[in-house]
Design a protein around this motif. Structure first.
Motif, PDB file in Angstrom:
ATOM      1  N   SER A  42     -30.344   4.587   6.473  1.00  0.00           N
ATOM      2  CA  SER A  42     -31.209   3.913   7.439  1.00  0.00           C
ATOM      3  C   SER A  42     -32.664   4.319   7.300  1.00  0.00           C
ATOM      4  CB  SER A  42     -30.730   4.206   8.859  1.00  0.00           C
ATOM      5  OG  SER A  42     -30.863   5.578   9.175  1.00  0.00           O
ATOM      6  N   GLY A  43     -32.924   5.401   6.588  1.00  0.00           N
ATOM      7  CA  GLY A  43     -34.301   5.813   6.366  1.00  0.00           C
ATOM      8  C   GLY A  43     -35.126   4.791   5.618  1.00  0.00           C
ATOM      9  N   GLU A  44     -34.443   3.882   4.885  1.00  0.00           N
ATOM     10  CA  GLU A  44     -35.199   2.887   4.130  1.00  0.00           C
ATOM     11  C   GLU A  44     -35.923   1.910   5.045  1.00  0.00           C
ATOM     12  OE1 GLU A  44     -32.377   0.944   1.629  1.00  0.00           O
ATOM     13  OE2 GLU A  44     -31.352  -0.080   3.257  1.00  0.00           O
ATOM     14  N   GLY A  45     -35.456   1.759   6.290  1.00  0.00           N
ATOM     15  CA  GLY A  45     -36.139   0.877   7.227  1.00  0.00           C
ATOM     16  C   GLY A  45     -37.305   1.533   7.926  1.00  0.00           C
ATOM     17  N   ILE A  46     -37.376   2.858   7.845  1.00  0.00           N
ATOM     18  CA  ILE A  46     -38.448   3.600   8.503  1.00  0.00           C
ATOM     19  C   ILE A  46     -39.501   4.038   7.496  1.00  0.00           C
ATOM     20  CG2 ILE A  46     -38.958   5.723   9.795  1.00  0.00           C
ATOM     21  CD1 ILE A  46     -36.130   5.437  11.012  1.00  0.00           C
ATOM     22  N   TYR A  47     -39.044   4.565   6.362  1.00  0.00           N
ATOM     23  CA  TYR A  47     -39.953   5.009   5.306  1.00  0.00           C
ATOM     24  C   TYR A  47     -40.056   3.881   4.279  1.00  0.00           C
ATOM     25  CZ  TYR A  47     -38.710   9.325   7.659  1.00  0.00           C
ATOM     26  OH  TYR A  47     -38.479  10.277   8.617  1.00  0.00           O
ATOM     27  N   ARG A  48     -41.030   3.025   4.456  1.00  0.00           N
ATOM     28  CA  ARG A  48     -41.077   1.763   3.717  1.00  0.00           C
ATOM     29  C   ARG A  48     -41.979   1.800   2.493  1.00  0.00           C
ATOM     30  NH1 ARG A  48     -39.433  -3.193   6.238  1.00  0.00           N
ATOM     31  NH2 ARG A  48     -37.999  -2.714   7.938  1.00  0.00           N
ATOM     32  N   THR A  49     -42.697   2.880   2.262  1.00  0.00           N
ATOM     33  CA  THR A  49     -43.518   2.999   1.077  1.00  0.00           C
ATOM     34  C   THR A  49     -42.988   4.135   0.211  1.00  0.00           C
ATOM     35  OG1 THR A  49     -45.108   4.598   1.963  1.00  0.00           O
ATOM     36  CG2 THR A  49     -45.513   2.240   2.423  1.00  0.00           C
ATOM     37  N   ALA A  50     -43.322   4.099  -1.078  1.00  0.00           N
ATOM     38  CA  ALA A  50     -42.885   5.162  -1.987  1.00  0.00           C
ATOM     39  C   ALA A  50     -43.415   6.516  -1.531  1.00  0.00           C
ATOM     40  CB  ALA A  50     -43.356   4.845  -3.406  1.00  0.00           C
ATOM     41  N   ALA A  51     -44.636   6.552  -1.024  1.00  0.00           N
ATOM     42  CA  ALA A  51     -45.224   7.810  -0.562  1.00  0.00           C
ATOM     43  C   ALA A  51     -44.461   8.369   0.632  1.00  0.00           C
ATOM     44  CB  ALA A  51     -46.701   7.598  -0.199  1.00  0.00           C
ATOM     45  N   GLN A  52     -44.064   7.492   1.553  1.00  0.00           N
ATOM     46  CA  GLN A  52     -43.312   7.948   2.721  1.00  0.00           C
ATOM     47  C   GLN A  52     -41.935   8.472   2.326  1.00  0.00           C
ATOM     48  OE1 GLN A  52     -43.486   4.309   5.011  1.00  0.00           O
ATOM     49  NE2 GLN A  52     -45.073   5.105   6.376  1.00  0.00           N
ATOM     50  N   VAL A  53     -41.265   7.771   1.418  1.00  0.00           N
ATOM     51  CA  VAL A  53     -39.944   8.224   0.968  1.00  0.00           C
ATOM     52  C   VAL A  53     -40.054   9.601   0.327  1.00  0.00           C
ATOM     53  CG1 VAL A  53     -38.083   7.770  -0.671  1.00  0.00           C
ATOM     54  CG2 VAL A  53     -39.010   5.902   0.701  1.00  0.00           C
ATOM     55  N   LYS A  54     -41.041   9.781  -0.525  1.00  0.00           N
ATOM     56  CA  LYS A  54     -41.223  11.076  -1.179  1.00  0.00           C
ATOM     57  C   LYS A  54     -41.440  12.179  -0.150  1.00  0.00           C
ATOM     58  CE  LYS A  54     -44.106  13.490  -4.565  1.00  0.00           C
ATOM     59  NZ  LYS A  54     -45.229  13.370  -5.525  1.00  0.00           N
ATOM     60  N   LEU A  55     -42.271  11.926   0.855  1.00  0.00           N
ATOM     61  CA  LEU A  55     -42.538  12.938   1.876  1.00  0.00           C
ATOM     62  C   LEU A  55     -41.301  13.227   2.722  1.00  0.00           C
ATOM     63  CD1 LEU A  55     -46.131  11.970   3.064  1.00  0.00           C
ATOM     64  CD2 LEU A  55     -45.459  13.922   1.653  1.00  0.00           C
TER      65      LEU A  55
END
Length: 495
Positions: free
Chosen positions: A264-277
Motif C-alpha cells: 500500500s505504500g505505492e499509493g502514498i510514496y508516489r515518486t522515486a525519491a519518496q520510495v527511496k526515502l
C-alpha cells in the motif's frame, strides 16, 4: 415589485442543482481500500478533490469534472502498471452514490454529508520521511542469503506451528547443512497495535520471542515481514508511522531478517525519491537497533532499485514482480528480468524472487532450469515449498552442493548471457578459483543439441570440465550436449 424579485430569486436558488462539493463520509468498513471520506472543493482555479482510504491515504482525484449534481474523476493506487480508473459520484436521495474500481475491487457505496470537524477527525496522518542519507556497508550477506520463506506455499495462512515444523525439517532434511539457514515468515503474522503503538502478532503467533528462540536453538536464523505502507499486501498492519518502533520490536523478539514490501505504500510514496526515502527510513531504523538484521527490499524492481539499494541499507532487492509456479513465469523472470550484474556483489544482491522448486507446477527439468538460473545469477535462494512433504527428487535438486557452490561463490559475480541462438542460451559466470560456470539452456519445447566453446567461458582452452548436476568430471574435449525441453546443463570449466 421587491417581493416579486425576492420570490424569483428564491425560486432560482431552489431550482439550481445541488452541488456534490464538501465532505462526504463512507460507512465504516475494513474491506479494501478502506474508504473513509471524500472531499470536493471548488476554488478560484476550479474543482479539486481526494478520496481518503485506510490503504493508500489521500488519493488525489485527476481529470475531475463536476457538472450539476455529478462528479467524475480518475484515481489510481500508485502502481505504474495499472491504468487510472474512472469513478463517478452522483447526488441521490440526500446521499452521494459513489462507484468505481481500484485494484481488483469494484466500489459501490453511498456516502453521507460530513462536516469540517469530521474531515479533521478522519484525516489520514502524514508520517514524515527522513533527509537523504547514504548508509555504510555493515558486513552482512557476503554471499546471497539462503533459507525458506512462507509466502509461495502458504500465502498469509501461516502459523507458529508450521514455522517450527519447517525449522525442524530444514535440519532433518540436510538442507540447513547445505546452507539454507533463514526461516522467514512472510505476510500474515500481524495483529493490531497496542495502546503504546507497538505491533502485536495475531492469535496464530502467540509468542514471537519464543518462536525466534526455537529457531535459533536449531542453529538457524529467523525473518519477518512488513510494509512501509499502512497495510501489507494481504491487508494486515504495515509499519507506516511506526517504522522505528517496529524495528525495535523485531530486534527485541530476536529477528535476523526483514522483508519490506512496498504494497500500500505505492499509493502514498508516489515518486522515486519518496520510495527511496521510505526504504532508507527502515534501513536507518534497523541499524539503530544494534542487531544485525538482513534487509530485503521488495518494491518489484521499480525506480532502478539496484542502483540505490545498498545506499539505504539493503542487502537484496527484488528485480521483478512475484514469481508463480509455472515455467512461463519463472522463465520470464529468470531470463529476462535478472537485474543488472553491475549492481550485484558481496553485501548486495539482485533478487528475482523466491524459489518454486517442489510446489508441483513444473517438471523436474524445468525446476532444474530454475535452480540453474538462480545459481548463475548469484541470486538469494529462498525455498518456497512445504519442506514437510518433499520428495527425494526435490531434496536432490535443492541440496546439490555443486550448484549451491556456484550460487555462493565468494567472488560474488552475477552470470551473464553470452550467446543466444533461437531457444538456446549460453550463460557464463566467473568464479573465485579462476574456473567458470557455464550454463546451457533450452527454452524450446523439444530437445536440442547446444554447443559451446572455450571462448564462451572467456578461456583460451579447457583443461578440466565438471558436470555440476551429476557431480562428476566430464571429458574436457566435449563441446556439445543434448539438452531436454525447458532443461539446462551446468558445467564448471577451468583452463
Amino acid at each position: 415589485m421587491k417581493r416579486l424579485l425576492s420570490l424569483v430569486a428564491l425560486l432560482a436558488v431552489a431550482a439550481a442543482p445541488a452541488s456534490p462539493g464538501g465532505v462526504w463520509l463512507f460507512p465504516k468498513s475494513d474491506e479494501f481500500p478502506g474508504l473513509r471520506m471524500m472531499r470536493l472543493t471548488k476554488g478560484a482555479d476550479g474543482w479539486t478533490g481526494s478520496l481518503t482510504t485506510d490503504w493508500y491515504g489521500d488519493v488525489p482525484m485527476r481529470a475531475l469534472d463536476v457538472t450539476g449534481g455529478k462528479a467524475s474523476f480518475q484515481i489510481d493506487n500508485g502502481n505504474p502498471r495499472l491504468p487510472a480508473k474512472t469513478w463517478t459520484a452522483t447526488l441521490s436521495g440526500g446521499g452521494l452514490h459513489v462507484t468505481g474500481d481500484i485494484w481488483e475491487r469494484h466500489v459501490d457505496e453511498t456516502a453521507r454529508r460530513g462536516t469540517p470537524a469530521d474531515a479533521q477527525r478522519l484525516a489520514f496522518p502524514v508520517a514524515p520521511l527522513p533527509a537523504p542519507q547514504t548508509l555504510k556497508p555493515d558486513g552482512l550477506t557476503a554471499t546471497p542469503p539462503m533459507g525458506w520463506s512462507s509466502w509461495n506455499r502458504f500465502a498469509a495462512a501461516i502459523d507458529d506451528r508450521t514455522v517450527r515444523q519447517i525449522a525442524d525439517h530444514l535440519v532433518s532434511s540436510g538442507l540447513r547443512d547445505a546452507g539454507y539457514t533463514y526461516v522467514n515468515i512472510d505476510d500474515g503474522w500481524q495483529g493490531t497495535r497496542g495502546p503504546d503503538g507497538a505491533i502485536r502478532p495475531n492469535a496464530r503467533f502467540p509468542d514471537m520471542k519464543a518462536l525466534a528462540d526455537y529457531v535459533h536453538a536449531r542453529r538457524l536464523k529467523i525473518g519477518i515481514y512488513s510494509s512501509p505502507g499502512p497495510k501489507t499486501c494481504a491487508g494486515f498492519t504495515g509499519s507506516y508511522g511506526h517504522v522505528a518502533q517496529d524495528a525495535k520490536t523485531y530486534a527485541a523478539w530476536g529477528f535476523d531478517y526483514l522483508k519490506y514490501d512496498l504494497c500500500s505504500g505505492e499509493g502514498i510514496y508516489r515518486t522515486a525519491a519518496q520510495v527511496k526515502l521510505a526504504y532508507q527510513q527502515m534501513g536507518q531504523a534497523l541499524r539503530a537497533t544494534g542487531r544485525p538484521i538482513v534487509y530485503s527490499l521488495c518494491q518489484y524492481g521499480r525506480d532502478r532499485v539496484g542502483t540505490w539499494g545498498r545506499d539505504v541499507g539493503g542487502h537484496l532487492w527484488r528485480t521483478t514482480g512475484d514469481i508463480e509456479d509455472t515455467y512461463a513465469s519463472m522463465a520470464a523472470i529468470g531470463f529476462d528480468k535478472d537485474g543488472d550484474p553491475a549492481n550485484a556483489g558481496p553485501g548486495g544482491w539482485n533478487d528475482p524472487d523466491m524459489l518454486e522448486v517442489g510446489n508441483g507446477g513444473m517438471s523436474e527439468d524445468e525446476y532444474r532450469t530454475h535452480m540453474t538460473l538462480w545459481a548463475m545469477q548469484a541470486a538469494p535462494l529462498m525455498l518456497g515449498n512445504d519442506l514437510r512433504t518433499m520428495s527425494p527428487a526435490t531434496i536432490a535438486l535443492l541440496e546439490n552442493r555443486g550448484v549451491i557452490a556456484i550460487d555462493q561463490d565468494v567472488k560474488g559475480a552475477q552470470g551473464r548471457r553470452i550467446r543466444k541462438d533461437g531457444d538456446a542460451e549460453i550463460w557464463a559466470k566467473p568464479l573465485a578459483d579462476g574456473s567458470v560456470a557455464v550454463a546451457l539452456f533450452n527454452r524450446g519445447t523439444t530437445p536440442r543439441e547446444i554447443r559451446f566453446e572455450a571462448e564462451d567461458a572467456g578461456l583460451r582452452r579447457i583443461g578440466t570440465l565438471t558436470d555440476v548436476w551429476a557431480g562428476v568430471p566430464d571429458n574436457a574435449a566435449r563441446r556439445a550436449w543434448t539438452v531436454p525441453a525447458h532443461g539446462a546443463m551446468l558445467v564448471r570449466v577451468k583452463g
